[in-house]
Design an enzyme around this catalytic site. Sequence first.
Site, short mmCIF file in Angstrom:
data_model
loop_
_atom_site.label_atom_id
_atom_site.label_comp_id
_atom_site.label_asym_id
_atom_site.label_seq_id
_atom_site.Cartn_x
_atom_site.Cartn_y
_atom_site.Cartn_z
N ASN A 9 0.87 -1.18 0.00
CA ASN A 9 0.00 0.00 0.00
C ASN A 9 0.91 1.23 0.00
O ASN A 9 1.42 1.62 1.05
CB ASN A 9 -0.89 -0.02 1.25
CG ASN A 9 -1.75 1.24 1.35
OD1 ASN A 9 -1.84 2.01 0.40
ND2 ASN A 9 -2.37 1.45 2.50
N LYS A 11 0.12 4.18 -0.37
CA LYS A 11 -0.60 5.37 0.11
C LYS A 11 -0.35 6.53 -0.85
O LYS A 11 -0.19 6.31 -2.04
CB LYS A 11 -0.18 5.70 1.55
CG LYS A 11 -0.24 4.49 2.48
CD LYS A 11 -0.21 4.87 3.91
CE LYS A 11 -0.08 3.63 4.76
NZ LYS A 11 -0.43 3.85 6.16
N HIS A 94 -9.88 1.11 4.04
CA HIS A 94 -8.67 1.31 4.86
C HIS A 94 -9.01 2.27 5.99
O HIS A 94 -9.82 3.19 5.82
CB HIS A 94 -7.55 1.88 3.98
CG HIS A 94 -6.22 1.91 4.67
ND1 HIS A 94 -5.89 2.88 5.59
CD2 HIS A 94 -5.16 1.07 4.61
CE1 HIS A 94 -4.67 2.64 6.05
NE2 HIS A 94 -4.20 1.54 5.47
N GLU A 96 -7.51 4.73 7.15
CA GLU A 96 -7.30 6.16 6.83
C GLU A 96 -8.50 6.71 6.05
O GLU A 96 -8.85 7.87 6.19
CB GLU A 96 -5.98 6.31 6.05
CG GLU A 96 -4.79 6.15 6.99
CD GLU A 96 -3.51 5.69 6.35
OE1 GLU A 96 -3.39 5.73 5.11
OE2 GLU A 96 -2.61 5.25 7.10
N GLU A 166 -6.16 -4.81 10.29
CA GLU A 166 -5.14 -3.78 10.50
C GLU A 166 -5.51 -2.97 11.73
O GLU A 166 -6.27 -1.99 11.63
CB GLU A 166 -5.07 -2.83 9.31
CG GLU A 166 -4.68 -3.46 8.00
CD GLU A 166 -4.04 -2.43 7.08
OE1 GLU A 166 -2.87 -2.60 6.76
OE2 GLU A 166 -4.71 -1.45 6.74
N GLY A 172 1.69 2.36 10.93
CA GLY A 172 2.67 3.45 10.83
C GLY A 172 3.27 3.85 12.17
O GLY A 172 3.93 4.88 12.27
N SER A 211 2.65 -2.03 10.70
CA SER A 211 4.08 -2.06 11.04
C SER A 211 4.73 -3.42 10.79
O SER A 211 5.54 -3.89 11.59
CB SER A 211 4.30 -1.61 12.49
OG SER A 211 3.88 -0.27 12.64
#
Length: 252
Positions: A9, A11, A94, A96, A166, A172, A211
């Site tokens: 990904n 991003k 996702h 985000e 996730e 992150g 991560s």
Amino acid sequence: MRKKLIAANWKMNGGLEVNRALVEAVCQGGSDLSSEVVLCVPFPYLGQVGALLQGSTITLGAQNSSEFESGAYTGEVSAGMVAEFGCSHVILGHSERRTLFGESDGQVAGKVLQALAAGLRPIVCTGECEAARLEGRTTQVVSRQLAAVLEAVPDDACAAMVVAYEPIWAIGTGLSASPEQAQAVHRQIRALLKDRFGAAAELVQILYGGSVKAANASALFAMPDIDGGLIGGASLLADDFLAICAAGDLVT
Ligand code: PEP
């Protein structure tokens, strides 16, 4: 037997020059991988990266697509458009997108339906925030997110679906879930898939994301219901990403 799937990904990262170097290095180093590998890149680069992947077993993916089929939806990109660029997969829901852009469970379900109709394999993301984990609500959150999708999809959707777990607190942050923590949630996800699809749920790839690095990938991927990873930061560095793919191969 489920094949491992390693999904990058990127991003909102990349550029024409850096993409070329990254994809060439990944293709060169990943030419004999037995795991499935997909690079989910920003929309404007689908054409470029698709061309660079020609002749490789590594496939192309997108990071989002619309809940609508076509029409007056300025700024949206349809699943059909993504499919036309040769994508095999699309990341949907996702965290985000859910937290920064307010995507609801219902919208994610609509996006999954459109993706399936376009012949894409949706990577449906689930995961709890830190507060929910601390309050013991992980199962509740993940079940709610997945239920919205499972109620909406047709009975024959199982073969195309990929699910990702996730935990938001791991994305992150450098703080991964332990293999045991992740496996416990993956087992619950498998049980929900079995309730909906029966024995065919055994074939669904359930990815862990948050991560993942070369140092922790092997232990995570060795868990019985962890069928690969959704990789953010580490997918932007060819050596790191290839080391994670190699970890997938080791336990395949
Ligand atoms: C992600 O955003 O999907 C992700 C897993 O990110 P990272 O690997 O950087 O934690």
